[in-house]
Design a protein around this motif. Structure first.
Motif, short mmCIF file in Angstrom:
data_model
loop_
_atom_site.label_atom_id
_atom_site.label_comp_id
_atom_site.label_asym_id
_atom_site.label_seq_id
_atom_site.Cartn_x
_atom_site.Cartn_y
_atom_site.Cartn_z
N GLN A 32 0.85 -1.18 0.00
CA GLN A 32 0.00 0.00 0.00
C GLN A 32 0.89 1.23 0.00
N PRO A 33 0.58 2.23 -0.86
CA PRO A 33 1.39 3.46 -0.83
C PRO A 33 1.17 4.21 0.48
N ALA A 34 2.20 4.90 0.90
CA ALA A 34 2.13 5.68 2.12
C ALA A 34 1.11 6.79 1.96
N PRO A 35 0.37 7.14 3.02
CA PRO A 35 -0.60 8.23 2.91
C PRO A 35 0.10 9.54 2.58
N GLY A 36 -0.56 10.33 1.72
CA GLY A 36 -0.01 11.62 1.36
C GLY A 36 0.85 11.58 0.11
N ASP A 103 11.34 15.07 -17.65
CA ASP A 103 9.94 15.13 -17.25
C ASP A 103 9.74 14.38 -15.93
N THR A 104 8.73 14.76 -15.19
CA THR A 104 8.40 14.07 -13.95
C THR A 104 7.66 12.79 -14.29
N ALA A 105 8.15 11.67 -13.78
CA ALA A 105 7.50 10.37 -13.98
C ALA A 105 6.71 10.04 -12.72
N GLN A 106 5.45 9.73 -12.89
CA GLN A 106 4.60 9.35 -11.76
C GLN A 106 4.72 7.85 -11.54
N THR A 107 5.09 7.45 -10.34
CA THR A 107 5.15 6.03 -9.99
C THR A 107 4.05 5.73 -8.98
N GLN A 108 3.92 4.47 -8.62
CA GLN A 108 2.89 4.07 -7.67
C GLN A 108 3.10 4.74 -6.31
N TYR A 109 4.34 5.07 -5.98
CA TYR A 109 4.64 5.63 -4.66
C TYR A 109 4.96 7.12 -4.67
N GLY A 110 4.97 7.73 -5.84
CA GLY A 110 5.22 9.17 -5.91
C GLY A 110 6.01 9.55 -7.14
N PRO A 111 6.22 10.85 -7.33
CA PRO A 111 6.90 11.33 -8.54
C PRO A 111 8.42 11.14 -8.48
N VAL A 112 9.01 10.97 -9.66
CA VAL A 112 10.47 10.89 -9.81
C VAL A 112 10.86 11.85 -10.92
N GLN A 113 11.84 12.72 -10.66
CA GLN A 113 12.32 13.65 -11.68
C GLN A 113 13.84 13.73 -11.57
N THR A 127 21.17 14.02 -10.87
CA THR A 127 20.57 14.29 -9.57
C THR A 127 19.08 14.02 -9.64
N ALA A 128 18.55 13.34 -8.64
CA ALA A 128 17.11 13.13 -8.54
C ALA A 128 16.51 14.34 -7.83
N LEU A 129 15.76 15.18 -8.57
CA LEU A 129 15.13 16.35 -7.98
C LEU A 129 13.94 15.95 -7.12
N GLN A 130 13.21 14.91 -7.56
CA GLN A 130 12.07 14.41 -6.82
C GLN A 130 12.17 12.89 -6.76
N HIS A 131 11.74 12.33 -5.65
CA HIS A 131 11.61 10.89 -5.52
C HIS A 131 10.57 10.61 -4.44
N PRO A 132 9.98 9.40 -4.44
CA PRO A 132 8.95 9.10 -3.45
C PRO A 132 9.47 9.26 -2.02
N THR A 133 8.63 9.84 -1.17
CA THR A 133 8.99 10.04 0.23
C THR A 133 7.86 9.55 1.12
N GLY A 134 8.18 9.39 2.37
CA GLY A 134 7.18 8.98 3.35
C GLY A 134 7.24 7.49 3.62
N GLY A 135 7.11 7.13 4.87
CA GLY A 135 7.08 5.72 5.24
C GLY A 135 8.39 5.03 4.91
N GLN A 136 8.27 3.86 4.32
CA GLN A 136 9.43 3.05 3.99
C GLN A 136 10.17 3.60 2.77
N SER A 137 9.51 4.45 1.98
CA SER A 137 10.15 5.03 0.79
C SER A 137 11.40 5.82 1.15
N ASP A 138 11.42 6.47 2.31
CA ASP A 138 12.60 7.24 2.72
C ASP A 138 13.83 6.33 2.86
N GLN A 139 13.64 5.18 3.51
CA GLN A 139 14.75 4.25 3.70
C GLN A 139 15.19 3.65 2.37
N ILE A 140 14.24 3.26 1.55
CA ILE A 140 14.55 2.63 0.26
C ILE A 140 15.30 3.61 -0.63
#
Length: 186
Positions: A32-36, A103-113, A127-140
């Motif tokens: 399940q994706p992290a809330p938010g 371009d920003t790519a939308q993934t199941q857990y959040g955007p990646v740019q 450099t990754a300007l954006q990547h999924p955050t929150g919950g376990q995504s931070d550690q990964i």
């Protein structure tokens, strides 16, 4: 009155145990994706063919991000609002350093740019300007993003290996990296 004999009680027990174990494994495998996070947006398929409904829906969402995303010390003859002209006007001189944002790519857990820095046609930094955050995504992503950045510089293309445990981030990173390379004219 006929009585029903239970011919194989052990077989039923084995089948019930196997069904229970299978159900538990399937429930634990469901991520399940992290809330938010941006899970409410339509995910972009990485292998979408240009002109398909999925690719055109993804392109409309990222059209604003692609306008004016080529930046650097070189002067461009076409306006930044023409994404197709940015590709043809990108200089290929060896001494010019520029940054190109994918371009920003939308993934199941959040955007990646991804943003790449190039000197001529060589990728000098990614450099990754954006990547999924929150919950376990931070550690990964604390582990995955530096590896993906290094892979991009080493490979000098979007043909990079995915990071184990970060398959969604890796796929989004590759998609955004390829977008940046396309904009840079490489």
């Amino acid at each position: 009155m006929s009585t029903v004999k239970k011919k194989h009680p052990l077989r039923r027990m084995v089948l019930c145990t196997a069904a229970t174990v299978s159900g538990i494994v399937l429930m634990l495998a469901l991520k399940q994706p992290a809330p938010g996070t941006a899970a409410a947006t339509a995910p972009v398929q990485v292998g979408a063919v240009a002109g398909s409904p999925t690719a055109s829906a993804a392109a409309t969402g990222s059209a604003a991000a692609s306008a004016g995303s080529v930046q650097g010390s070189a002067s461009a003859s076409a306006p930044a609002s023409a994404p197709s002209a940015a590709k043809s006007s990108a200089p290929a001189a060896a001494n010019v350093t520029r940054s190109v944002t994918g371009d920003t790519a939308q993934t199941q857990y959040g955007p990646v740019q991804v943003e790449i820095t190039m000197t001529g046609t060589k990728i000098t930094a990614a450099t990754a300007l954006q990547h999924p955050t929150g919950g376990q995504s931070d550690q990964i992503n604390a582990n995955a993003v530096p590896k993906l950045n290094q892979e991009a510089v080493t490979a000098q293309s979007a043909s990079i290996d995915a990071v184990s445990g970060a398959s969604y981030t890796s796929a989004g990173y590759k998609q955004s990296l390829q977008s940046a390379l396309d904009k840079a004219g490489v």
